[in-house]
Design a protein around this motif. Structure first.
Motif, PDB file in Angstrom:
ATOM      1  N   ASP A  92     -10.456  -3.930  -9.743  1.00 35.56           N
ATOM      2  CA  ASP A  92      -9.239  -4.451 -10.370  1.00 35.56           C
ATOM      3  C   ASP A  92      -8.455  -5.339  -9.393  1.00 35.56           C
ATOM      4  O   ASP A  92      -7.934  -4.854  -8.397  1.00 35.56           O
ATOM      5  N   ASN A  96      -5.598  -6.652  -9.965  1.00 35.66           N
ATOM      6  CA  ASN A  96      -4.159  -6.517 -10.232  1.00 35.66           C
ATOM      7  C   ASN A  96      -3.548  -5.494  -9.284  1.00 35.66           C
ATOM      8  O   ASN A  96      -3.151  -4.408  -9.682  1.00 35.66           O
ATOM      9  N   THR A  97      -3.488  -5.860  -8.010  1.00 33.63           N
ATOM     10  CA  THR A  97      -2.927  -4.993  -6.979  1.00 33.63           C
ATOM     11  C   THR A  97      -2.064  -5.847  -6.056  1.00 33.63           C
ATOM     12  O   THR A  97      -2.092  -7.075  -6.149  1.00 33.63           O
ATOM     13  N   GLN A 101      -0.837  -8.136  -3.355  1.00 42.77           N
ATOM     14  CA  GLN A 101      -1.598  -9.163  -2.652  1.00 42.77           C
ATOM     15  C   GLN A 101      -0.789  -9.711  -1.483  1.00 42.77           C
ATOM     16  O   GLN A 101       0.434  -9.663  -1.475  1.00 42.77           O
ATOM     17  N   GLN A 128      -8.916  -5.978  -4.093  1.00 40.95           N
ATOM     18  CA  GLN A 128      -9.308  -5.452  -5.394  1.00 40.95           C
ATOM     19  C   GLN A 128      -9.372  -3.938  -5.298  1.00 40.95           C
ATOM     20  O   GLN A 128      -9.983  -3.399  -4.376  1.00 40.95           O
TER      21      GLN A 128
END
Length: 179
Positions: free
Chosen positions: A44, A46-47, A49, A56
Motif C-alpha cells: 500500500d 498510501n503511507t 512519505q 509502501q
C-alpha cells in the motif's frame, strides 16, 4: 532418523496448540486471525512519505491489525536522496536488499555511514536523518520496520553541513568499526 526423546524438564501446566480439525474451539478463529501473507505486488503506497523515496506498507494496523509494528518497503532512485526527517517516538530498522545506502544524521546531518546488501541500519527515536542512494546507476531497495503500527514521518527543514563526519559502525563483531 531417531524418535525425539521425552524431556522431563519440558513438563509444564499449559496445553500445546492442537492440530486443526480436532475440535479445538479456536480452529476457526486462527483461520482468519492467524498468519497473514501480503504479496509483494499488493503493498500500500498510501503511507507517510518523505520527498525522494517511495514507502509502501505491507504490515500495519489497517492492513492486518498489527498493534505494535509497521513494516514495508522503501525505494530510493539512483543518485537520489530523501529530505531530512525523523520518525517521532518510533524506532526504525532498515534492511538493505539491493544497492548502497548512505545515511546522514544529526542536528545538521553532520554524521554519515554506509550500508550495503545484507546490512541492517537502526534509527533511534527523534534522530534527524536522511537516506541517500550512494549509487549513480541502481535503485536502493530496503525493507523497513518500525516499533508501532502508525506511520510517523516528520519532515524537517535542515541546512546540512557540506562535509559530514564519517562514523564507523561499532558493535561486538566490529569493535574497531566498519564502513
Amino acid at each position: 532418523m531417531s524418535e525425539p526423546q521425552h524431556d522431563p524438564s519440558h513438563e509444564h501446566p499449559h496445553d500445546h496448540p492442537r492440530e486443526p480439525g480436532h475440535g479445538h474451539p479456536h480452529d476457526e478463529k486462527w483461520k482468519h486471525d492467524g498468519v497473514r501473507v501480503i504479496a509483494g505486488n499488493q503493498l500500500d503506497p498510501n503511507t507517510a512519505q518523505t520527498p525522494g523515496m517511495d514507502r509502501q506498507a505491507a504490515i500495519n494496523f489497517a492492513r492486518v491489525g498489527a498493534q505494535k509494528l509497521w513494516a514495508g518497503t522503501v525505494t530510493i532512485h539512483a543518485n537520489a536522496k530523501t529530505g531530512a526527517h525523523h520518525h517521532g517516538h518510533l524506532e526504525s530498522v532498515i534492511y538493505v536488499v539491493r544497492g548502497r545506502a548512505r545515511m546522514r544524521w544529526g542536528e545538521h546531518l553532520e554524521f554519515t555511514a554506509e550500508a550495503g546488501p545484507g546490512d541492517f541500519i537502526y534509527v533511534p527515536p527523534y534522530v534527524p536523518h536522511q537516506e541517500i542512494n550512494a549509487s549513480p546507476t541502481e535503485s536502493l531497495e530496503c525493507v523497513l520496520c518500525r516499533s508501532d503500527g502508525e506511520a510517523v514521518a516528520v519532515n524537517l527543514d535542515i541546512e546540512p553541513v557540506e562535509k559530514p563526519e564519517q562514523v564507523l559502525w561499532v558493535d561486538p563483531t566490529h569493535p574497531h568499526g566498519a564502513v
